[in-house]
Design an enzyme around this catalytic site. Structure first.
Site, PDB file in Angstrom:
ATOM      1  CB  CYS A  20      -0.931   0.014   1.201  1.00 50.09           C
ATOM      2  SG  CYS A  20      -2.033  -1.400   1.189  1.00 50.09           S
ATOM      3  CG  HIS A  69      -3.508   3.305   1.343  1.00 51.69           C
ATOM      4  ND1 HIS A  69      -3.751   2.798   0.087  1.00 51.69           N
ATOM      5  CD2 HIS A  69      -3.609   2.256   2.205  1.00 51.69           C
ATOM      6  CE1 HIS A  69      -3.988   1.501   0.183  1.00 51.69           C
ATOM      7  NE2 HIS A  69      -3.910   1.154   1.453  1.00 51.69           N
ATOM      8  CG  ASN A 110      -6.637  -1.331  -0.035  1.00 47.90           C
ATOM      9  OD1 ASN A 110      -5.896  -0.792  -0.863  1.00 47.90           O
ATOM     10  ND2 ASN A 110      -6.205  -1.745   1.137  1.00 47.90           N
TER      11      ASN A 110
HETATM   12  O1  UT7 Z   1      -4.189  -1.551   2.883  1.00 46.17           O
HETATM   13  C1  UT7 Z   1      -3.638  -2.478   3.756  1.00 46.17           C
HETATM   14  C2  UT7 Z   1      -3.959  -2.145   5.116  1.00 46.17           C
HETATM   15  N1  UT7 Z   1      -5.195  -2.775   5.517  1.00 46.17           N
HETATM   16  C3  UT7 Z   1      -5.951  -2.167   6.380  1.00 46.17           C
HETATM   17  O2  UT7 Z   1      -5.655  -1.055   6.750  1.00 46.17           O
HETATM   18  C4  UT7 Z   1      -7.131  -2.901   6.956  1.00 46.17           C
HETATM   19  C5  UT7 Z   1      -7.287  -2.538   8.396  1.00 46.17           C
HETATM   20  N2  UT7 Z   1      -8.339  -3.296   9.106  1.00 46.17           N
HETATM   21  C6  UT7 Z   1      -9.625  -3.138   8.831  1.00 46.17           C
HETATM   22  O3  UT7 Z   1      -9.985  -2.375   7.943  1.00 46.17           O
HETATM   23  C7  UT7 Z   1     -10.635  -3.854   9.683  1.00 46.17           C
HETATM   24  O4  UT7 Z   1      -9.948  -4.552  10.715  1.00 46.17           O
HETATM   25  C8  UT7 Z   1     -11.518  -4.854   8.896  1.00 46.17           C
HETATM   26  C9  UT7 Z   1     -12.503  -4.078   8.039  1.00 46.17           C
HETATM   27  C10 UT7 Z   1     -10.673  -5.751   8.032  1.00 46.17           C
HETATM   28  C11 UT7 Z   1     -12.312  -5.728   9.856  1.00 46.17           C
HETATM   29  O5  UT7 Z   1     -13.075  -4.927  10.737  1.00 46.17           O
HETATM   30  P1  UT7 Z   1     -13.111  -5.267  12.299  1.00 46.17           P
HETATM   31  O6  UT7 Z   1     -13.990  -4.271  12.910  1.00 46.17           O
HETATM   32  O7  UT7 Z   1     -11.691  -5.321  12.748  1.00 46.17           O
HETATM   33  O8  UT7 Z   1     -13.809  -6.672  12.331  1.00 46.17           O
HETATM   34  P2  UT7 Z   1     -13.263  -8.104  12.790  1.00 46.17           P
HETATM   35  O9  UT7 Z   1     -12.269  -8.624  11.799  1.00 46.17           O
HETATM   36  O10 UT7 Z   1     -12.837  -8.054  14.212  1.00 46.17           O
HETATM   37  O11 UT7 Z   1     -14.553  -8.959  12.690  1.00 46.17           O
HETATM   38  C12 UT7 Z   1     -15.664  -8.733  13.551  1.00 46.17           C
HETATM   39  C13 UT7 Z   1     -16.743  -9.725  13.200  1.00 46.17           C
HETATM   40  C14 UT7 Z   1     -16.255 -11.164  13.188  1.00 46.17           C
HETATM   41  O12 UT7 Z   1     -17.310 -11.953  13.723  1.00 46.17           O
HETATM   42  P3  UT7 Z   1     -17.231 -12.553  15.211  1.00 46.17           P
HETATM   43  O13 UT7 Z   1     -15.983 -13.373  15.240  1.00 46.17           O
HETATM   44  O14 UT7 Z   1     -17.156 -11.346  16.103  1.00 46.17           O
HETATM   45  O15 UT7 Z   1     -18.488 -13.323  15.330  1.00 46.17           O
HETATM   46  C15 UT7 Z   1     -16.070 -11.463  11.750  1.00 46.17           C
HETATM   47  O16 UT7 Z   1     -16.239 -12.849  11.457  1.00 46.17           O
HETATM   48  O17 UT7 Z   1     -17.236  -9.467  11.886  1.00 46.17           O
HETATM   49  C16 UT7 Z   1     -17.177 -10.667  11.114  1.00 46.17           C
HETATM   50  N3  UT7 Z   1     -16.886 -10.321   9.715  1.00 46.17           N
HETATM   51  C17 UT7 Z   1     -17.832 -10.089   8.805  1.00 46.17           C
HETATM   52  N4  UT7 Z   1     -19.171 -10.119   8.884  1.00 46.17           N
HETATM   53  C18 UT7 Z   1     -19.863  -9.822   7.760  1.00 46.17           C
HETATM   54  C19 UT7 Z   1     -15.663 -10.147   9.145  1.00 46.17           C
HETATM   55  N5  UT7 Z   1     -15.826  -9.830   7.848  1.00 46.17           N
HETATM   56  C20 UT7 Z   1     -17.155  -9.770   7.617  1.00 46.17           C
HETATM   57  C21 UT7 Z   1     -17.944  -9.491   6.473  1.00 46.17           C
HETATM   58  N6  UT7 Z   1     -19.272  -9.517   6.584  1.00 46.17           N
HETATM   59  N7  UT7 Z   1     -17.384  -9.172   5.288  1.00 46.17           N
END
Ligand code: UT7
Length: 337
Positions: free
Chosen positions: A114, A264, A294
């Site tokens: 990125c 970004h 992204n």
């Molecule tokens: O460019 C490279 C750099 N990348 C980034 O900067 C990405 C940075 N991180 C993020 O943007 C966020 O961490 C994410 C968007 C990837 C994830 O968001 P989060 O608030 O950290 O969610 P999480 O991964 O902790 O997931 C929370 C819940 C989980 O369910 P449980 O385990 O709490 O029951 C996931 O399974 O949300 C669930 N989940 C989804 N649900 C519906 C994860 N992805 C999805 C989805 N749809 N697409």
């Protein structure tokens, strides 16, 4: 002599995949609400089978060259930032060079995820300001769609990424105000495994696993990107903010004097947090992640190009560029447009 961005252009494939289509086409168990609330993303573009990363970059490269008032023969260096090159080697820059019809012109790839565009910009700037090259074509291009686990198991990563390319031409200017005034790059390899794809591994022989018949097999898990999203999120906010604050101190400007902060596009919430901490209004920290997701190395040049086309980016503006990603790597730039 100071380097400046003489032109911008971008290209995204025509196939638009909305959040609803992640469900209807691929059967992913997700909702539009979850993706929009957590990331801001509404849709992304996917390239067709048979299209490589350099094919996506070609229209952007051609247009950037034309908008700079040049023809391909005027380009004397190609820098291609990508984490999704066609092959392990050679780099996408060589394929692009062949398609532009300029054999002999040096072509290099930058593998800084990125932050790739900013690492590429620092490289282009150095070559221009030392006088070694006059017209540098810098491209950020990605084809992510083929490397995403488009199933419910991969949903937390699959919903984030899209395909696309942005291109700029970097040249020198005699204008004492204009151009790239300052750049800073950083990396912290202690976090290298936090956002990683291990499709091949040179620590083992052969570097791709073989089955008993000697055929190549890649364990499914190694095909896809692995990410500790929360850890990346926290570090992205911190490093982007520190990068901009450092930039302002070094250049003796207050963040509120910046006309535009071009971040970004990894997650709209990251950029909103950075914006709030800097005390800037929404129009000074624009986003287009809603439309493209992204596109890693392509996000900043795509956004610059859109801003320039719709008149939000004008000559004389004080502009900050900032990015963060896998590695971890990060970078920022202060420009007068
Ligand atoms: O460019 C490279 C750099 N990348 C980034 O900067 C990405 C940075 N991180 C993020 O943007 C966020 O961490 C994410 C968007 C990837 C994830 O968001 P989060 O608030 O950290 O969610 P999480 O991964 O902790 O997931 C929370 C819940 C989980 O369910 P449980 O385990 O709490 O029951 C996931 O399974 O949300 C669930 N989940 C989804 N649900 C519906 C994860 N992805 C999805 C989805 N749809 N697409």
């Amino acid at each position: 002599m100071r380097a400046y961005i003489a032109s911008t252009a971008f290209y995204v494939p025509t196939d638009v995949v909305t959040n609803a289509e992640l469900i209807s086409r691929y059967g992913i168990d997700t909702t539009n609400e979850w993706i929009v609330q957590r990331t801001g993303i509404e849709q992304r573009h996917f390239a067709a089978d048979g299209t490589g990363t350099s094919d996506i970059a070609l229209p952007a490269a051609r247009e950037a060259i034309e908008r700079a008032g040049l023809v391909p023969d005027d380009i004397d260096l190609i820098i291609f930032a990508t984490l999704t090159p066609e092959h392990a080697f050679p780099g996408s820059g060589c394929y692009l060079q062949a398609m532009l019809g300029i054999p002999g012109v040096p072509a290099m790839d930058i593998r800084n995820q990125c932050s790739g565009f900013l690492y590429g910009l620092a490289t282009a700037r150095s070559f221009v300001e030392t006088g070694m090259y006059k017209n540098v074509l810098l491209v950020g291009g990605e084809k992510h769609s083929v490397g995403l686990d488009l199933s419910t198991a991969g949903r937390s990563v699959a919903c984030l990424f899209g395909d696309g390319a942005g291109a700029v031409v970097v040249r020198s200017t005699d204008d004492p105000e204009r151009g790239i005034h300052w750049m800073n790059l950083g990396a912290d390899g202690r976090h290298a495994d936090v956002l990683v794809q291990r499709v091949w591994n040179t620590r083992t022989r052969p570097f791709i696993k073989l089955n008993e018949d000697g055929d190549g097999i890649v364990p499914k898990a190694d095909l896809w990107t692995h990410m500790d999203g929360k850890h990346v999120f926290k570090n992205a906010v911190e490093k982007m903010l520190l990068s901009i604050m450092g930039m302002c101190m070094e250049n003796k400007i207050d963040p509120t004097e910046l006309d535009l902060v071009v971040c970004h596009q990894a997650n709209m919430r990251i950029n909103e947090y950075v914006r709030d901490q800097l005390g800037l209004p929404a129009e000074k920290v624009p986003n287009n992640i809603q439309k493209y997701g992204n596109t890693t190395a392509a996000t900043i040049p795509i956004l610059l190009s859109e801003l320039e086309r719709d008149g939000r980016l004008k000559p004389g503006m004080k502009v900050a560029l900032v990015g963060f990603g896998s590695g971890f790597t990060w970078g920022s730039a202060y420009l007068v447009w």
